[in-house]
Design an enzyme around this catalytic site. Structure first.
Site, PDB file in Angstrom:
ATOM      1  CG  ASP A 241     -11.022   2.928   5.031  1.00  0.00           C
ATOM      2  OD1 ASP A 241      -9.834   3.256   5.205  1.00  0.00           O
ATOM      3  OD2 ASP A 241     -11.663   3.216   4.006  1.00  0.00           O
TER       4      ASP A 241
ATOM      5  NE  ARG B 136      -7.226   2.036  -1.683  1.00  0.00           N
ATOM      6  CZ  ARG B 136      -7.887   3.004  -2.315  1.00  0.00           C
ATOM      7  NH1 ARG B 136      -7.370   3.601  -3.344  1.00  0.00           N
ATOM      8  NH2 ARG B 136      -9.087   3.367  -1.933  1.00  0.00           N
TER       9      ARG B 136
ATOM     10  NE  ARG C  60      -3.475   2.687   0.409  1.00  0.00           N
ATOM     11  CZ  ARG C  60      -4.464   3.130   1.162  1.00  0.00           C
ATOM     12  NH1 ARG C  60      -5.016   2.357   2.059  1.00  0.00           N
ATOM     13  NH2 ARG C  60      -4.938   4.341   1.007  1.00  0.00           N
TER      14      ARG C  60
ATOM     15  CG  ASP D 276      -8.196   1.531   1.794  1.00  0.00           C
ATOM     16  OD1 ASP D 276      -7.398   1.914   2.670  1.00  0.00           O
ATOM     17  OD2 ASP D 276      -9.280   2.093   1.570  1.00  0.00           O
TER      18      ASP D 276
END
Length: 164
Positions: A99, A94, A84, A97
């Site tokens: 979150d 990417r 990343r 990811d």
């Protein structure tokens, strides 16, 4: 030992996505905690930038005994494993990811971390899988349930279930 409910959003648009999502789930189970709920995986167009590669997105509920900053450190380690790169203010393609959407019902605002995730209500690729597994979960800031936030979302991006 106290356990916390952690809600994570996974997304990626590069590489062998099926393999990367499976490996990411394994890393989460090893480093962060036990996955208790898993949404279907969805294919979505890039959000906020142009790319030839569509994203896969998924939401996981994880039972963890780690604090929010420890979770963030583990997430960064997993993302770094997949190469990343971060570019201030810009979205990039990417492999993975991750979150943090929610950590229990806590509201956290630091330089490094904001929980609940401040952009979730704008993103169908987050709200569709989130409403799948936790339609009645209440956002601690807005007071709205996830199903309600999805119905009010102005993002009209196509979100399509992936069959693996």
């Amino acid at each position: 030992m106290a356990y916390h409910q952690l809600i994570l959003s996974l997304g990626g648009n590069l590489g062998d996505k099926a393999e990367i999502f499976e490996e990411t789930s394994d890393w989460i189970d090893k480093l962060i905690g036990k996955t208790t709920l898993r949404s279907p995986i969805y294919e979505t167009p890039p959000w906020g930038f142009m790319s030839d590669n569509n994203f896969w997105n998924q939401v996981l509920a994880v039972e963890t005994n780690l604090g929010p900053m420890e979770v963030l450190q583990k997430i960064r380690a997993i993302e770094n494993h997949f190469g990343r790169k971060r570019k201030d203010g810009n979205y990039l393609s990417r492999k993975m990811d991750i979150d943090i959407l929610f950590y229990d019902n806590e509201i956290i605002k630091t330089e490094e971390l904001t929980i609940p995730h401040p952009m979730m209500e704008l993103r169908r690729f987050v709200l569709v899988p989130l409403a799948d597994i936790l339609p009645d979960h209440t956002h601690p800031v807005t007071g709205k349930k996830m199903a309600e936030m999805l119905s009010e979302c102005r993002d009209n991006s196509e979100v399509t279930t992936i069959s693996l």
